[in-house]
Scaffold this active site. Structure first.
Site, PDB file in Angstrom:
ATOM      1  N   ASP A 298       0.839  -1.191   0.000  1.00  0.00           N
ATOM      2  CA  ASP A 298       0.000   0.000   0.000  1.00  0.00           C
ATOM      3  C   ASP A 298       0.880   1.249   0.000  1.00  0.00           C
ATOM      4  O   ASP A 298       1.985   1.228  -0.538  1.00  0.00           O
ATOM      5  CB  ASP A 298      -0.945  -0.028   1.206  1.00  0.00           C
TER       6      ASP A 298
ATOM      7  N   HIS B 251      -3.681   6.334   2.761  1.00  0.00           N
ATOM      8  CA  HIS B 251      -4.476   5.155   2.416  1.00  0.00           C
ATOM      9  C   HIS B 251      -4.008   3.909   3.164  1.00  0.00           C
ATOM     10  O   HIS B 251      -4.808   3.146   3.724  1.00  0.00           O
ATOM     11  CB  HIS B 251      -4.384   4.942   0.903  1.00  0.00           C
TER      12      HIS B 251
ATOM     13  N   SER C 273     -11.058  -0.945  -1.529  1.00  0.00           N
ATOM     14  CA  SER C 273      -9.814  -0.995  -0.742  1.00  0.00           C
ATOM     15  C   SER C 273     -10.099  -1.264   0.723  1.00  0.00           C
ATOM     16  O   SER C 273      -9.312  -1.922   1.411  1.00  0.00           O
ATOM     17  CB  SER C 273      -9.050   0.328  -0.862  1.00  0.00           C
TER      18      SER C 273
END
Length: 285
Positions: free
Chosen positions: A12, A49, A265
């Site tokens: 990520d 994120h 996600s």
């Protein structure tokens, strides 16, 4: 010696290691390793994120009386940074990270890989380098979960099909779509979110007569909650800086802040770590 506790591998945008969500019961950090494959030379999370995804997978629940605990709150975490400070990455960087996982899977007891990312799937999974790399990990006994993508509707809001991302088009990956729970505990009102990518997969190969042969694999495999998910907020991250409304207002303290995010996600780590936990329990028996 090898870790006895299983590890979740997150590919990520990095992880904010100072966030309270990643400590164990003795206040030791559960992130065993950090590697950067973006070329930026850092493993923190300026984009925001990865920290959110990691806490969904393995957040300890020590904020707000476990309201926001992760699926596997005691798992170790491997932080492989493949998305840069703007949330973008390269295929070559992702392939390097997947190769690293294969090489180091025994050293860190890696049982599951979470890929809350993807790229448009054009080439058939049979020949797509990302799909091939994922298949190698699955053949080595690792669970790989991949986001379906967020292209389930067009710019006019119409439902569209065939936009599953790579490596989510790989049959051996657990491809995850997003569900909307509408904020209730009841399952009667749950449904697939409008943005969640739908199959069948439309990646293809072309024969000698220039005829396209589409994969048409039925995907996603599973769906999980992906709307308005509250999890850890990386300090000073890009997403919140540009969208202040994403701050969930849980705490004013930097290492206890939480944020909202939507998407496949967010759904993917819920499936990845639940699946890995079940495999681990079965093995222990």
């Amino acid at each position: 010696s090898f870790p006895t506790r299983r590890s979740s591998d997150l590919l990520d945008s990095g992880i904010d290691v100072n966030h309270k969500s990643f400590l164990d019961r003795s206040n030791n950090l559960r992130i065993l390793a950090h590697r950067d494959f973006t070329g930026e030379g850092r493993s923190d999370d300026p984009y925001g994120h990865g920290t959110h995804v990691a806490s969904m997978a393995a957040g300890n629940g020590r904020i707000s009386n476990a309201q926001y605990a992760g699926i596997a709150p005691n798992a170790n975490i491997i932080n492989l940074r493949v998305l840069n400070s703007e949330g973008a990455g390269t295929i070559s960087g992702l392939l390097q990270a997947l190769d690293w996982v294969l090489t180091n899977r025994t050293t860190y007891n890696i049982r599951v890989v979470n890929m809350s990312l993807g790229t448009p799937a054009v080439e058939s999974y049979r020949y797509d380098p990302l799909c091939i790399a994922v298949r190698r990990l699955v053949d080595a006994g690792i669970v790989v979960a991949a986001a379906a993508g967020n292209n389930g509707k067009d710019s006019a809001g119409n439902k569209v099909y065939g936009r599953i991302h790579s490596p989510g088009n790989e049959p051996s990956a657990i491809t995850v779509g997003a569900a909307n729970t509408y904020g209730t505990n009841s399952r009667n009102d749950d449904g697939v979110t409008s943005y969640s990518s739908r199959g069948p997969t439309r990646s293809y190969w072309t024969d000698s007569e220039n005829v396209r042969h589409y994969d048409n694999v039925v995907k996603p495999d599973l769906i999980a909650p992906g709307n308005k998910i509250v999890q850890a907020q990386a300090v000073d991250n890009h997403l919140v800086a540009h969208n202040p409304q994403l701050d969930a207002g849980v705490s004013p303290v930097d290492n206890r802040r939480m944020m909202y995010l939507n998407g496949t996600s967010m759904a993917t780590p819920a499936v990845a770590d639940r699946k890995s936990t079940r495999l681990n329990s079965s093995h222990d028996q």
